[in-house]
Structure formats: structure tokens, C-alpha cells
Design an enzyme around this catalytic site. Structure first.
Site, PDB file in Angstrom:
ATOM      1  N   TYR A 160       0.944  -1.099   0.001  1.00 47.60           N
ATOM      2  CA  TYR A 160       0.061   0.279   0.158  1.00 47.60           C
ATOM      3  C   TYR A 160       0.818   1.305   0.049  1.00 47.60           C
ATOM      4  O   TYR A 160       0.682   1.997  -0.861  1.00 47.60           O
ATOM      5  CB  TYR A 160      -1.018  -0.184   1.258  1.00 47.60           C
ATOM      6  CG  TYR A 160      -2.082   0.996   1.426  1.00 47.60           C
ATOM      7  CD1 TYR A 160      -2.821   0.972   0.441  1.00 47.60           C
ATOM      8  CD2 TYR A 160      -1.854   2.143   1.998  1.00 47.60           C
ATOM      9  CE1 TYR A 160      -3.968   2.133   0.565  1.00 47.60           C
ATOM     10  CE2 TYR A 160      -2.522   3.095   2.128  1.00 47.60           C
ATOM     11  CZ  TYR A 160      -3.791   3.253   1.540  1.00 47.60           C
ATOM     12  OH  TYR A 160      -4.872   4.261   1.448  1.00 47.60           O
ATOM     13  N   SER A 204     -14.078   1.870  12.888  1.00 45.81           N
ATOM     14  CA  SER A 204     -15.300   0.960  12.734  1.00 45.81           C
ATOM     15  C   SER A 204     -15.192  -0.300  13.764  1.00 45.81           C
ATOM     16  O   SER A 204     -16.331  -0.435  14.473  1.00 45.81           O
ATOM     17  CB  SER A 204     -15.220   0.481  11.451  1.00 45.81           C
ATOM     18  OG  SER A 204     -13.945   0.205  11.037  1.00 45.81           O
ATOM     19  N   ASP A 288       3.039  -0.951  12.529  1.00 45.15           N
ATOM     20  CA  ASP A 288       2.091  -0.038  12.937  1.00 45.15           C
ATOM     21  C   ASP A 288       2.692   1.452  13.111  1.00 45.15           C
ATOM     22  O   ASP A 288       3.564   1.312  14.386  1.00 45.15           O
ATOM     23  CB  ASP A 288       1.460  -0.761  14.059  1.00 45.15           C
ATOM     24  CG  ASP A 288      -0.220   0.158  14.458  1.00 45.15           C
ATOM     25  OD1 ASP A 288      -1.185  -0.843  13.783  1.00 45.15           O
ATOM     26  OD2 ASP A 288      -0.041   1.190  14.723  1.00 45.15           O
ATOM     27  N   PRO A 289       2.477   2.477  12.557  1.00 42.58           N
ATOM     28  CA  PRO A 289       3.102   3.733  12.925  1.00 42.58           C
ATOM     29  C   PRO A 289       2.800   4.224  14.251  1.00 42.58           C
ATOM     30  O   PRO A 289       1.669   4.040  14.663  1.00 42.58           O
ATOM     31  CB  PRO A 289       2.415   4.599  11.634  1.00 42.58           C
ATOM     32  CG  PRO A 289       1.906   3.812  10.691  1.00 42.58           C
ATOM     33  CD  PRO A 289       1.817   2.442  11.389  1.00 42.58           C
TER      34      PRO A 289
HETATM   35  N1  UDP Z   1      -6.316  -0.477  16.091  1.00 48.43           N
HETATM   36  C1  UDP Z   1      -6.379  -1.050  17.247  1.00 48.43           C
HETATM   37  N2  UDP Z   1      -7.571  -1.646  17.379  1.00 48.43           N
HETATM   38  C2  UDP Z   1      -8.206  -1.962  16.017  1.00 48.43           C
HETATM   39  C3  UDP Z   1      -8.055  -1.708  14.936  1.00 48.43           C
HETATM   40  C4  UDP Z   1      -6.900  -0.812  14.921  1.00 48.43           C
HETATM   41  O1  UDP Z   1      -6.020  -0.748  18.175  1.00 48.43           O
HETATM   42  O2  UDP Z   1      -9.136  -3.093  16.277  1.00 48.43           O
HETATM   43  C5  UDP Z   1      -4.899   0.413  15.940  1.00 48.43           C
HETATM   44  C6  UDP Z   1      -3.902   0.120  14.822  1.00 48.43           C
HETATM   45  O3  UDP Z   1      -3.090  -0.696  15.576  1.00 48.43           O
HETATM   46  C7  UDP Z   1      -3.608   1.448  14.651  1.00 48.43           C
HETATM   47  C8  UDP Z   1      -4.720   2.548  14.754  1.00 48.43           C
HETATM   48  O4  UDP Z   1      -5.504   1.779  15.532  1.00 48.43           O
HETATM   49  O5  UDP Z   1      -2.328   1.807  15.407  1.00 48.43           O
HETATM   50  C9  UDP Z   1      -5.205   2.975  13.404  1.00 48.43           C
HETATM   51  O6  UDP Z   1      -5.499   1.607  12.898  1.00 48.43           O
HETATM   52  P1  UDP Z   1      -6.221   1.652  11.318  1.00 48.43           P
HETATM   53  O7  UDP Z   1      -6.132   0.265  10.926  1.00 48.43           O
HETATM   54  O8  UDP Z   1      -7.639   2.318  11.600  1.00 48.43           O
HETATM   55  O9  UDP Z   1      -5.506   2.630  10.415  1.00 48.43           O
HETATM   56  P2  UDP Z   1      -4.017   2.796  10.221  1.00 48.43           P
HETATM   57  O10 UDP Z   1      -3.774   4.334  10.517  1.00 48.43           O
HETATM   58  O11 UDP Z   1      -2.982   1.956  10.900  1.00 48.43           O
HETATM   59  O12 UDP Z   1      -3.783   2.817   8.522  1.00 48.43           O
END
Ligand code: UDP
Length: 337
Positions: A160, A204, A288-289
Site C-alpha cells: 500500500y 469501525s 504499525d506507525p
Molecule cells: N487499532 C486498534 N484496534 C483495532 C484496529 C486498529 O488498536 O481494532 C489500531 C492500529 O493498530 C493503529 C490504529 O488503531 O495503531 C489505526 O488503525 P487503522 O487500521 O484504523 O488505520 P492505520 O492508521 O493503521 O492505517
């Protein structure tokens, strides 16, 4: 030719024939609705890989709306001239774009090439939905457009992140070499109605889990940050960028700079819903950023844009949407029994 009609006494406002690739997705379907409400004619292309027909069901049959099921990786079908192209076609949620990494890469690169060639053919403006993911796991905060990022080229997010970075390079060269009227929006985390409840993204997941009273799954210790932009603000930004002068061809960050830890988000969703859910801490995904916050000074300067909707206000709009999705799925299950 692609201009449909003029309105107003001065005939200044031109209605356009607009292609929205990924038009049945979360952002795309909201955008199609907005463009049609403004009197434009919209061609919505979607492969339905992560988009849903239900997102545009209310537009089907509208005289200004045409839905074509198509994957932009393949040669584009004939649909005549367009004057604007929004490329929103790509799975955006980590679990979804990692499900078929090669297809994600192809969607970005081959899909964008196909659309750029179309833009060149019709002298259309073309806007690429790039992403804050081009900054990878950033070492500076907030992230301005001049920051070149910290991306793992061979990690699970690379299909991505590197795909989107490659598209920015393609847009840049099509602009320089062929005079195509390009725009690049670096979209930061966005949420709102029409996100798929099974998208797997943090907003979500948390809202769906809290509504069900099940455990809210915080990945890692929840200290990583994100900045959440409500969908209406994002659409304002995207449309302002499309309308901007052709000189605005460098990337522009679009996002809400209000930064929250993931744990803060979990607590605020649980509190807003008054949910009995507990928080569970599960393993942090690879790469994970740790932080993400847009520097939006360029958008403010060149577009006069800044987001208006707070996280609390946006969640208040988004939670009833997810509640209605869960009621619908319960009714479907009951009806199927
Ligand atoms: N995350 C979380 N629980 C979830 C889904 C995501 O803690 O059920 C965390 C994920 O590890 C990240 C952040 O929330 O640090 C945002 O995740 P998302 O997948 O929404 O988008 P990203 O910014 O990582 O593309």
C-alpha cells in the site's frame, strides 16, 4: 464537451461529467452523492472488492448517475469524455489491503496509469487519493508534505505505502512530461457513515464492538496516535483541491490535526455509547506507525481549507450509522432463519 450545462445568470458555474474510481467505497460513495447534489453527472467505477453496491443503491436510477462494475487494473471501458477524475480506488484498511498485496500494488500503479492516460486523452483534471501512509512510521510530528517518510519497503504495509508512493511519482511525471492536470491529496485517517462495519479499521472496530458490548480491542498498549478527520471535512478538502488552480500539483495533506492516542479513542467511544464493553490489549501489528498528525498549513494556504468537525461531533454522527448497520444485519439473520 464534457461540460453538461451552465447555470446562473452569469453562466459561471459549469456542471461537469466526473469519473469516480472507487465510487462505491466509503469516501467514494459520499463523494458521488455530493457531486450529484451539485448537479454534476457521475460515472462510478467500482470492482466491489471493498466497495459495496449498498453504498450507492440510493443513486442507482438517478439520471445523473451511472454505475459500472470494473476493476481499474484492467483496460478501462468506453464511457466517453469526462472533465474530472477522482481516483479513490484501492482498499484502504490494513487487513483489506494486505489480503491480496499484489492486487493492492497493481490497483495503485496499473490502475493509476490507466486513469492518467484517460485524463490525458480528455484533458481532464485528475485527483489521486494518496495517503499519510507515504510517511510510514514518521520520525517527526506533525508531518508536513516536505517530510520524505520512513517506510519499510519490504514490510506488510509496503504494498500500500510503496504503491501510493509510486503513484505520486507517476502523477508528477504525467504532469511534467505530458501536461496532465494532476492533484495529489495525502489523506489522513478518515471516518464516518458508510465505512464498512467489517472494514477492520480502528473507528469501525471500536464502535461496532462497543455497540455490541464486546471487548474493545486495543492493539499494543494504545499509546500510538492517529488524527481522525470526519468524512464531510475530507470531501470539502478533496473538492477544493480538484477546484484549485492547475499549479497546485504538489501533494497536499488533508486531515484533522487533532491527535488522539488509540486508547483515548477507545475510552471516548465506550463513554459516548455508554457501553459496558471492557478494553482488551492485543498484539500490535508489525510496522504499525507510532504517531500520525498532519501538518495542514499547505491546505490552509492553497485551498483555504481546514476541518470543522471535532471527533466528538463526528462520532455522534457515525455511531447511529453503525447502530443501523447492526440492526439491519440482525433483521437479515432473523429473516434468513
Ligand atoms: N487499532 C486498534 N484496534 C483495532 C484496529 C486498529 O488498536 O481494532 C489500531 C492500529 O493498530 C493503529 C490504529 O488503531 O495503531 C489505526 O488503525 P487503522 O487500521 O484504523 O488505520 P492505520 O492508521 O493503521 O492505517
Amino acid at each position: 464537451m464534457a461540460e453538461l450545462m451552465r447555470i446562473g445568470a452569469g453562466g459561471r458555474k459549469k456542471h461537469q461529467r466526473i469519473l469516480v474510481a472507487g465510487g462505491a467505497g466509503f469516501l467514494g460513495s459520499n463523494l458521488c452523492e455530493r457531486l450529484i447534489a451539485n448537479g454534476n453527472s457521475v460515472i462510478c467505477l467500482d470492482s466491489f472488492l471493498t466497495g459495496h453496491k449498498a453504498n450507492v443503491a440510493h443513486l442507482i436510477g438517478h439520471p445523473l448517475f451511472k454505475l459500472i462494475e470494473h476493476d481499474i487494473v484492467l483496460p478501462l471501458p468506453e464511457f466517453g469524455p469526462v472533465s474530472q477524475i477522482y481516483n479513490l480506488a484501492c482498499a484502504a484498511s490494513p487487513p483489506k489491503y494486505q489480503a491480496d498485496p499484489l492486487h493492492t500494488f497493481k490497483t495503485n500503479v496499473i490502475g493509476a496509469l490507466n486513469l492518467l492516460e484517460l485524463a490525458e486523452l480528455y484533458d481532464a483534471r485528475i485527483l489521486q487519493s494518496s495517503t499519510s501512509e507515504v510517511y510510514g512510521d514518521p520520525e517527526i510530528s506533525p508531518q508536513p508534505e516536505t517530510y520524505r517518510g520512513n517506510v519499510n519497503t519490504v514490510g506488510p504495509r509496503a504494498c500500500y505505502d510503496e504503491g501510493k508512493r509510486a503513484v505520486e511519482a507517476l502523477f508528477h511525471e504525467f504532469h511534467l512530461q505530458r501536461g496532465v492536470r494532476t492533484r495529489i491529496a495525502r489523506i489522513f485517517n478518515t471516518y464516518g457513515p458508510r465505512m464498512s462495519p467489517s472494514d477492520g479499521r480502528v473507528v469501525s472496530n471500536f464502535v461496532v464492538q462497543a455497540l455490541a458490548g464486546s471487548e474493545v480491542t486495543v492493539f499494543g498498549d494504545g499509546s500510538q496516535t492517529r488524527s481522525f478527520c470526519y468524512v464531510s471535512d475530507m470531501l470539502d478538502g478533496l473538492m477544493a483541491l480538484m477546484a484549485a488552480p492547475d499549479t497546485v500539483c504538489d501533494p497536499v495533506n488533508l486531515g484533522n490535526p487533532a491527535e488522539f492516542t488509540v486508547l483515548q479513542l477507545a475510552r471516548s467511544v465506550i463513554k459516548t455509547i455508554k457501553s459496558p464493553s471492557l478494553i482488551s490489549f492485543v498484539e500490535l501489528p508489525e510496522d504499525d506507525p507510532k504517531q500520525r498528525k498532519p501538518d495542514i498549513r499547505r491546505a490552509a494556504h492553497v485551498l483555504g481549507w481546514s476541518p470543522k468537525v471535532s471527533l466528538a461531533e463526528g462520532l455522534a454522527e457515525t455511531i447511529p450509522y453503525f447502530a443501523s448497520c447492526s440492526q439491519q444485519s440482525e433483521r437479515t439473520v432473523v429473516a434468513g432463519e
